[in-house]
Design a protein around this motif. Structure first.
Motif, mmCIF file in Angstrom:
data_model
loop_
_atom_site.group_PDB
_atom_site.id
_atom_site.type_symbol
_atom_site.label_atom_id
_atom_site.label_comp_id
_atom_site.label_asym_id
_atom_site.label_seq_id
_atom_site.Cartn_x
_atom_site.Cartn_y
_atom_site.Cartn_z
ATOM 1 N N GLN A 61 63.647 -31.405 3.809
ATOM 2 C CA GLN A 61 62.066 -31.082 4.589
ATOM 3 C C GLN A 61 63.140 -29.915 5.621
ATOM 4 O OE1 GLN A 61 58.922 -31.298 3.412
ATOM 5 N NE2 GLN A 61 60.155 -33.063 1.930
ATOM 6 N N SER A 62 62.782 -28.992 5.336
ATOM 7 C CA SER A 62 63.670 -27.363 6.424
ATOM 8 C C SER A 62 62.639 -27.032 7.145
ATOM 9 C CB SER A 62 63.994 -26.763 5.653
ATOM 10 O OG SER A 62 62.626 -25.768 4.869
ATOM 11 N N SER A 65 64.467 -21.835 9.611
ATOM 12 C CA SER A 65 64.327 -21.762 8.005
ATOM 13 C C SER A 65 65.275 -21.303 6.954
ATOM 14 C CB SER A 65 63.136 -21.410 7.917
ATOM 15 O OG SER A 65 62.545 -21.785 6.522
ATOM 16 N N PRO A 90 67.604 -29.023 9.007
ATOM 17 C CA PRO A 90 66.558 -30.023 8.858
ATOM 18 C C PRO A 90 65.146 -30.147 9.761
ATOM 19 C CG PRO A 90 68.325 -30.983 9.460
ATOM 20 C CD PRO A 90 68.867 -29.585 9.898
ATOM 21 N N LEU A 91 63.812 -30.772 8.972
ATOM 22 C CA LEU A 91 62.831 -30.677 10.013
ATOM 23 C C LEU A 91 63.083 -31.572 11.024
ATOM 24 C CD1 LEU A 91 60.056 -29.724 11.011
ATOM 25 C CD2 LEU A 91 59.181 -30.813 9.456
#
Length: 230
Positions: free
Chosen positions: A123-124, A134, A139-140
């Motif tokens: 999950q970016s 992004s 990563p988020l």
């Protein structure tokens, strides 16, 4: 006089904290490993000859530690290492001033990385939050970036080294040595990385557009070197 000596050694160990874990709180998630080492040494001599043989083998099998989220999702990856060495020597004394030493060593190393086919999606950072982060693929959640890759590696290296040394002794503790050595190396490596979880960043040797979903390489390398000295 004839003599014969030998030595045998065995060592085994295991730990639930084999490698440094990515999680400081839960460090024993798929982090168990075991190590085994074996050593055998023989030596025999008589009035003009001395023989030696040493053989050793070391093997390790351990899991690659996971974050709590990846471990709960069923991600399991492990690595197997093995190293084998055999070294033989023979020294012959022609007379009080001349001797010959022959040696041969064989070393074989192997490394394998395997997985169970389970992954977690990457999950970016959304572009709405930060277009720059992004685009760079941050990563988020840095503490839980996911485990999008399925790595598989098989590396084997074989090395053979023969040697020969002749020594002539003069008076006043002076010596003349002449000899030759050689080194044969063979390396074979297979790499396969699948990216079902969208991690991106896999190499594109042909510079094709888009992000590849898998990467496969087979590298074979051979080398030879030798030397003569006096």
């Amino acid at each position: 006089a004839n003599t014969f000596n030998y030595f045998v050694g065995v060592r085994r160990s295991a730990s639930d904290l084999y490698l440094q874990s990515p999680s400081p709180v839960s460090q024993d998630l798929n982090n168990r490993g075991q190590l085994a080492s074996y050593l055998v040494r023989f030596a025999k001599s008589d009035e003009r000859n001395r023989f030696g043989l040493t053989m050793s083998h070391q093997s390790a099998d351990f899991g690659l530690p996971q974050t709590p989220q990846n471990y709960a999702a069923g991600v399991r990856q492990n690595q197997e290492d093995s190293n084998t060495l055999a070294l033989g020597s023979w020294k012959h004394q022609f007379d009080d001033k001349n001797d010959l030493l022959l040696g041969l060593s064989l070393q074989k190393n192997r490394l394998r990385v395997k997985n169970n086919g389970v992954f977690t999606a990457f999950q970016s950072v959304p572009a709405a939050v930060s277009a720059e982060l992004s685009e760079d693929g941050f990563p988020l959640n840095p503490e839980d970036p996911g485990s999008p890759y399925l790595p598989s590696t098989d590396l084997s290296i074989t090395q053979i080294q023969p040697s020969a040394v002749f020594t002539h002794s003069f008076a006043d503790n002076h010596h003349l040595k002449a000899g030759a050595t050689a080194n044969f190396i063979d390396s074979d490596q297979k790499v396969f990385i699948d990216d079902p979880g969208g991690g991106g960043g896999l190499p594109t040797p042909l510079d094709l557009p888009g992000q590849p979903a898998s990467f496969l390489a087979n590298l074979q390398r051979n080398a030879f070197s030798c030397g003569i000295f006096v």
